[in-house]
Structures are given as C-alpha cells and as structure tokens.
Design a protein around this motif. Structure first.
Motif, PDB file in Angstrom:
ATOM      1  N   ASP A 262      -4.788  -4.909   8.771  1.00  0.00           N
ATOM      2  CA  ASP A 262      -5.950  -4.021   8.704  1.00  0.00           C
ATOM      3  C   ASP A 262      -7.054  -4.587   7.836  1.00  0.00           C
ATOM      4  O   ASP A 262      -8.093  -3.944   7.653  1.00  0.00           O
ATOM      5  N   GLY A 263      -6.830  -5.779   7.256  1.00  0.00           N
ATOM      6  CA  GLY A 263      -7.818  -6.398   6.385  1.00  0.00           C
ATOM      7  C   GLY A 263      -7.574  -6.166   4.911  1.00  0.00           C
ATOM      8  O   GLY A 263      -8.257  -6.774   4.058  1.00  0.00           O
ATOM      9  N   SER A 264      -6.635  -5.294   4.562  1.00  0.00           N
ATOM     10  CA  SER A 264      -6.295  -5.078   3.153  1.00  0.00           C
ATOM     11  C   SER A 264      -5.676  -6.350   2.574  1.00  0.00           C
ATOM     12  O   SER A 264      -4.989  -7.094   3.279  1.00  0.00           O
ATOM     13  N   VAL A 265      -5.933  -6.568   1.274  1.00  0.00           N
ATOM     14  CA  VAL A 265      -5.431  -7.766   0.605  1.00  0.00           C
ATOM     15  C   VAL A 265      -4.494  -7.355  -0.525  1.00  0.00           C
ATOM     16  O   VAL A 265      -4.828  -6.497  -1.351  1.00  0.00           O
ATOM     17  N   VAL A 266      -3.313  -7.974  -0.567  1.00  0.00           N
ATOM     18  CA  VAL A 266      -2.331  -7.730  -1.620  1.00  0.00           C
ATOM     19  C   VAL A 266      -2.187  -9.008  -2.434  1.00  0.00           C
ATOM     20  O   VAL A 266      -1.873 -10.066  -1.883  1.00  0.00           O
ATOM     21  N   THR A 267      -2.434  -8.901  -3.734  1.00  0.00           N
ATOM     22  CA  THR A 267      -2.266 -10.044  -4.636  1.00  0.00           C
ATOM     23  C   THR A 267      -0.893  -9.928  -5.286  1.00  0.00           C
ATOM     24  O   THR A 267      -0.668  -9.087  -6.153  1.00  0.00           O
ATOM     25  N   LEU A 268       0.034 -10.754  -4.845  1.00  0.00           N
ATOM     26  CA  LEU A 268       1.432 -10.664  -5.246  1.00  0.00           C
ATOM     27  C   LEU A 268       1.681 -11.535  -6.468  1.00  0.00           C
ATOM     28  O   LEU A 268       1.386 -12.731  -6.474  1.00  0.00           O
ATOM     29  N   GLN A 269       2.226 -10.934  -7.510  1.00  0.00           N
ATOM     30  CA  GLN A 269       2.526 -11.664  -8.737  1.00  0.00           C
ATOM     31  C   GLN A 269       3.814 -12.469  -8.578  1.00  0.00           C
ATOM     32  O   GLN A 269       4.622 -12.211  -7.683  1.00  0.00           O
ATOM     33  N   PRO A 270       4.038 -13.469  -9.453  1.00  0.00           N
ATOM     34  CA  PRO A 270       5.285 -14.237  -9.393  1.00  0.00           C
ATOM     35  C   PRO A 270       6.512 -13.333  -9.506  1.00  0.00           C
ATOM     36  O   PRO A 270       6.472 -12.272 -10.125  1.00  0.00           O
ATOM     37  N   LYS A 271       7.607 -13.745  -8.866  1.00  0.00           N
ATOM     38  CA  LYS A 271       8.872 -13.016  -8.858  1.00  0.00           C
ATOM     39  C   LYS A 271       8.741 -11.649  -8.200  1.00  0.00           C
ATOM     40  O   LYS A 271       9.434 -10.703  -8.567  1.00  0.00           O
TER      41      LYS A 271
ATOM     42  N   GLU B 154       5.395  -6.759  -8.786  1.00  0.00           N
ATOM     43  CA  GLU B 154       4.058  -6.350  -9.229  1.00  0.00           C
ATOM     44  C   GLU B 154       3.012  -6.914  -8.277  1.00  0.00           C
ATOM     45  O   GLU B 154       3.059  -8.084  -7.906  1.00  0.00           O
ATOM     46  N   ALA B 155       2.052  -6.071  -7.901  1.00  0.00           N
ATOM     47  CA  ALA B 155       1.011  -6.516  -6.983  1.00  0.00           C
ATOM     48  C   ALA B 155      -0.239  -5.676  -7.158  1.00  0.00           C
ATOM     49  O   ALA B 155      -0.168  -4.486  -7.496  1.00  0.00           O
ATOM     50  N   PHE B 156      -1.384  -6.313  -6.918  1.00  0.00           N
ATOM     51  CA  PHE B 156      -2.663  -5.617  -6.925  1.00  0.00           C
ATOM     52  C   PHE B 156      -3.090  -5.417  -5.474  1.00  0.00           C
ATOM     53  O   PHE B 156      -3.099  -6.359  -4.677  1.00  0.00           O
ATOM     54  N   PHE B 157      -3.427  -4.172  -5.130  1.00  0.00           N
ATOM     55  CA  PHE B 157      -3.781  -3.822  -3.752  1.00  0.00           C
ATOM     56  C   PHE B 157      -5.276  -3.542  -3.650  1.00  0.00           C
ATOM     57  O   PHE B 157      -5.814  -2.724  -4.420  1.00  0.00           O
ATOM     58  N   ASP B 158      -5.927  -4.189  -2.721  1.00  0.00           N
ATOM     59  CA  ASP B 158      -7.318  -3.895  -2.387  1.00  0.00           C
ATOM     60  C   ASP B 158      -7.305  -3.396  -0.946  1.00  0.00           C
ATOM     61  O   ASP B 158      -7.275  -4.182   0.009  1.00  0.00           O
ATOM     62  N   VAL B 159      -7.309  -2.070  -0.796  1.00  0.00           N
ATOM     63  CA  VAL B 159      -7.024  -1.444   0.502  1.00  0.00           C
ATOM     64  C   VAL B 159      -8.314  -1.095   1.237  1.00  0.00           C
ATOM     65  O   VAL B 159      -9.224  -0.472   0.674  1.00  0.00           O
ATOM     66  N   VAL B 160      -8.375  -1.485   2.497  1.00  0.00           N
ATOM     67  CA  VAL B 160      -9.497  -1.139   3.359  1.00  0.00           C
ATOM     68  C   VAL B 160      -9.475   0.364   3.630  1.00  0.00           C
ATOM     69  O   VAL B 160      -8.429   0.940   3.943  1.00  0.00           O
ATOM     70  N   LYS B 161     -10.628   0.987   3.508  1.00  0.00           N
ATOM     71  CA  LYS B 161     -10.706   2.442   3.672  1.00  0.00           C
ATOM     72  C   LYS B 161     -10.496   2.837   5.131  1.00  0.00           C
ATOM     73  O   LYS B 161     -11.112   2.280   6.039  1.00  0.00           O
ATOM     74  N   ASN B 162      -9.610   3.829   5.345  1.00  0.00           N
ATOM     75  CA  ASN B 162      -9.362   4.371   6.678  1.00  0.00           C
ATOM     76  C   ASN B 162      -8.788   5.775   6.513  1.00  0.00           C
ATOM     77  O   ASN B 162      -7.568   5.958   6.423  1.00  0.00           O
ATOM     78  N   PRO B 163      -9.642   6.802   6.449  1.00  0.00           N
ATOM     79  CA  PRO B 163      -9.168   8.175   6.212  1.00  0.00           C
ATOM     80  C   PRO B 163      -8.149   8.656   7.238  1.00  0.00           C
ATOM     81  O   PRO B 163      -7.319   9.513   6.933  1.00  0.00           O
ATOM     82  N   ALA B 164      -8.188   8.118   8.450  1.00  0.00           N
ATOM     83  CA  ALA B 164      -7.264   8.568   9.496  1.00  0.00           C
ATOM     84  C   ALA B 164      -5.904   7.903   9.392  1.00  0.00           C
ATOM     85  O   ALA B 164      -4.970   8.278  10.106  1.00  0.00           O
ATOM     86  N   LYS B 165      -5.772   6.926   8.509  1.00  0.00           N
ATOM     87  CA  LYS B 165      -4.538   6.151   8.432  1.00  0.00           C
ATOM     88  C   LYS B 165      -4.197   5.873   6.968  1.00  0.00           C
ATOM     89  O   LYS B 165      -4.540   4.822   6.433  1.00  0.00           O
ATOM     90  N   PRO B 166      -3.535   6.801   6.277  1.00  0.00           N
ATOM     91  CA  PRO B 166      -3.205   6.604   4.863  1.00  0.00           C
ATOM     92  C   PRO B 166      -2.373   5.345   4.640  1.00  0.00           C
ATOM     93  O   PRO B 166      -1.563   4.963   5.488  1.00  0.00           O
ATOM     94  N   PHE B 167      -2.579   4.737   3.510  1.00  0.00           N
ATOM     95  CA  PHE B 167      -1.838   3.534   3.109  1.00  0.00           C
ATOM     96  C   PHE B 167      -0.752   3.972   2.134  1.00  0.00           C
ATOM     97  O   PHE B 167      -1.039   4.605   1.113  1.00  0.00           O
ATOM     98  N   LEU B 168       0.515   3.646   2.441  1.00  0.00           N
ATOM     99  CA  LEU B 168       1.658   4.085   1.633  1.00  0.00           C
ATOM    100  C   LEU B 168       2.400   2.878   1.078  1.00  0.00           C
ATOM    101  O   LEU B 168       2.736   1.953   1.822  1.00  0.00           O
ATOM    102  N   ILE B 169       2.682   2.906  -0.235  1.00  0.00           N
ATOM    103  CA  ILE B 169       3.484   1.856  -0.871  1.00  0.00           C
ATOM    104  C   ILE B 169       4.759   2.481  -1.415  1.00  0.00           C
ATOM    105  O   ILE B 169       4.716   3.340  -2.302  1.00  0.00           O
ATOM    106  N   TYR B 170       5.898   2.082  -0.857  1.00  0.00           N
ATOM    107  CA  TYR B 170       7.197   2.509  -1.376  1.00  0.00           C
ATOM    108  C   TYR B 170       7.650   1.485  -2.403  1.00  0.00           C
ATOM    109  O   TYR B 170       7.750   0.288  -2.096  1.00  0.00           O
TER     110      TYR B 170
END
Length: 377
Positions: A166-175, A196-212
């Motif tokens: 969807d164009g969202s970018v996840v910056t994944l830390q070591p380990k 550990e990760a930093f999420f830069d999520v593309v906006k989409n009100p019709a499609k929530p972004f979920l992180i378990y």
C-alpha cells in the motif's frame, strides 16, 4: 480471534464459549459448531474446556464471572504449591476431595486415581503457573493468521526499510522481524511484529492498519509511530510521532471483533505520547515521551521573539509546533504577558522558561501537560 492457539483454560475466559456450552446463545452456538467443523484437531481441548464450564455452572449457577474462574484456578495452584512445599520428601501423597472444578482438573491428569506422585504435584503447579502467564507469541500469531505471509528478518546491525504494497514504509530495527501479506485484504491491513520498528503508514480511512505485537493490537488510519514489542521482554511500548493511534490489549480487541462491538477498551495516543503495556500486571499506561519532538521543525528552529505577548498565545504556538495538549485556565492567565526569545530550546525547556517568568509550574499527567498558575497581577 486466534482460537487455534487456545488451551482449555483460555476458553474458560471467553464469554461466547461459555454461552455456547451453557446453551444460552444461539448465535454463539452457530459460531462454535462451525468452528469445530473447521478445526477438528481442537475437539479434545474444547471438550475439556466444556467440562470446566459445566463444572463452574453447577457450582455457581448463572453467577459465573472471570473473577470466580480465576479464584477456582488459583485455589488449584495453591493446593499443588502447598503439597510441593510441605510434602516434598514423601514418596506418595493422597489427594483429598477438592472443590468441584478442581476435581475436573485433577481427573484429567490423574485418571481418576486418588494417589499421585510428588513429582506430578510439582509438575501440576508449574504447568498451571505457566498456563496462567502464557503469552501468544509472534510464531503463534503468524501461524494462526489464516493468510499466506512473507517475512522480513533484520539480522544485520543496520536498520532495514520494508515497503508494503500500500506504500507504507516500515523501518525494522536490528534483531527484529515483520510478517505481512504480499497483498492486503479488502477491509484491513494487518501485519505482525516481533521486535522494534517505526511505521510510516499511508492514510486510508476505509482500510485500517493493524499491528499485532506481543499481546497488543495497534490500529491506525495513517500516521507515523514506533512499536517496541519483543517476545522476550515484559513491556510493549508504542510511541506516536504524528497522527493518532489506538492501542488495545489483543484479547479485548479480538473479543470485540467476535461480538461485533464497536466499543473496545484501549488507549488513544496523540503525537509525542506513548503507551506501555506491562505484561506482568497486564496494565496499559499512557504518558508523554521524555523528549517531545516538534511536528513543525521550522517553527522551533528559527528564532522566535515575543514582546509583551499574552502567554496563552505562546502556549498555542507550542501546541501547534509539538502537537501536544497544554491544560490551563485562560482566565487565570489573561493578565500574563511575557518577553521571551526562543531559538533551539526543547519543549520542556521552553515550558520551564515560561513558567519561571509568570510564576507557574507544570506537570505531566496521563500524556498531557498541566500548567498550574494563580495568575498574574
């Protein structure tokens, strides 16, 4: 809800499962009968859980609550612990008649025998202690996801950027590792994190972004935030940089989904706020980050000069620059004028200068900053 990872005790705490077993909800019956058809390998666990529910119903009638379930299980563990401590030198022990729920539990492991070894009693204590503190791991979540996932694992010493479809970018830390589908489903965008990760999520009100991630579910529409959730750590931390984020305990989130409820008990985070879930006491705590970052860096990098400026105006500029909420009574501060120059000071340094100037104090409460002042003469 990931019922495939449940053991018998987990099912006890599920309200719809208890309703199905007691025959009080046709809706629950339809769901569970279909679930059993799809998961025949879980039939034995379900049968054991049903026996426990029936035992509780016989003992408490319609007054079965999670508190009473916990009480019965605690009593069983206490019984095993006492036997471990007081009879550890004996070769055999004879079990007295325990309460109804305990008889069901003991029957499973002792096969209706009245004599068991000390080793089994100690094992029972350890088993139930482990079950009480059992966590749904990253491996459990990905296995029970029901969709084909691909995984990125960062085994390097550098950060790793992962671009989702969807164009969202996840910056994944070591380990750290992230599992996600190659194509998101129509109604939501769900990923699984261990680390550990930093999420830069593309906006989409019709499609929530979920992180378990380690007993939590973080839900966003479009924002940037940090999640730290390692399977081997007792704290899960979510920190928001921009936008708005909702964080829930996984159990509460999935129960609301199953019941079709829109009301979920959780924490709403705004920029420069963070949530910590302590897995030992299962409590969510919201607070401000130690060093708030400016949402509009240009407002704080250039020199700002205030001459005879109403302090409320200065506070409004700070709120806009950092995305924080300052709580104060405008009437009390209406006579407060300040002459201040800011350049590269941090948020807290700016507040310290302002408060010293007008004779006020500030404190951080529940992720917000409260200004205490008696006003200016």
């Amino acid at each position: 809800m990931n019922y495939k990872t449940y053991n018998a005790e987990d099912f006890l705490f599920d309200e719809s499962f208890r309703q199905w077993t007691s025959g009080s909800s046709p809706q629950a019956a339809v769901f569970w009968e279909q679930w059993l058809l799809e998961n025949p390998d879980r039939a034995d666990i379900v049968r054991q859980a049903q026996e426990l529910v029936r035992a509780l119903n016989e003992h408490y009638g319609n007054e079965v609550t999670e508190e009473r379930i916990n009480s019965e299980i605690d009593r069983l563990m206490q019984r095993a612990a006492e036997r471990r401590d007081t009879e550890s030198e004996a070769t055999v022990i004879r079990l007295p008649q325990p309460p109804l729920l305990q008889r069901k539990l003991w029957r499973w492991v002792a096969a209706a025998s009245v004599v068991v070894s000390v080793g089994l009693a100690i094992w029972l204590y350890g088993f139930f202690m482990n079950q009480r503190h059992r966590q749904t791991t990253y491996a459990d979540l990905t296995k029970a996801s029901g969709v084909r996932l691909q995984e990125k694992v960062n085994n390097t010493a550098q950060i790793m950027n992962v671009v989702l479809n969807d164009g969202s970018v996840v910056t994944l830390q070591p380990k750290s590792r992230l599992s996600y589908p190659s194509q998101f489903e129509a109604r939501s965008r769900t990923v699984y994190l261990n680390g550990e990760a930093f999420f830069d999520v593309v906006k989409n009100p019709a499609k929530p972004f979920l992180i378990y991630a380690n007993q939590t579910v973080t839900q966003v529409l479009g924002t940037s935030f940090l999640v730290r959730a390692y399977d081997n750590e007792q704290n899960v931390v979510v920190t928001v940089r921009t936008g708005r984020v909702s964080v829930y305990k996984q159990q509460d989130f999935e129960k609301a989904q199953q019941l079709g409820s829109q009301k979920i008990l959780g924490v709403i985070l705004m920029p420069n706020q963070q949530m910590t879930l302590n897995l030992d006491n299962n409590r969510l705590q919201k607070q401000s980050v130690e060093q708030p970052r400016a949402l509009q860096p240009e407002m704080v990098k250039q020199e700002q000069v205030y001459e005879d400026a109403p302090v409320a105006k200065v506070f409004e500029n700070i709120e806009r620059a950092y995305g924080v909420k300052l709580l104060y009574t405008k009437e009390d501060l209406s006579a407060c004028l300040v002459n201040i120059t800011f350049s590269n000071e941090s948020l807290l340094e700016r507040l310290e200068v302002i408060c010293q100037t007008i004779g006020a104090t500030y404190e951080v409460q529940d992720g917000q900053i409260v200004i205490n002042s008696k006003g200016c003469q």
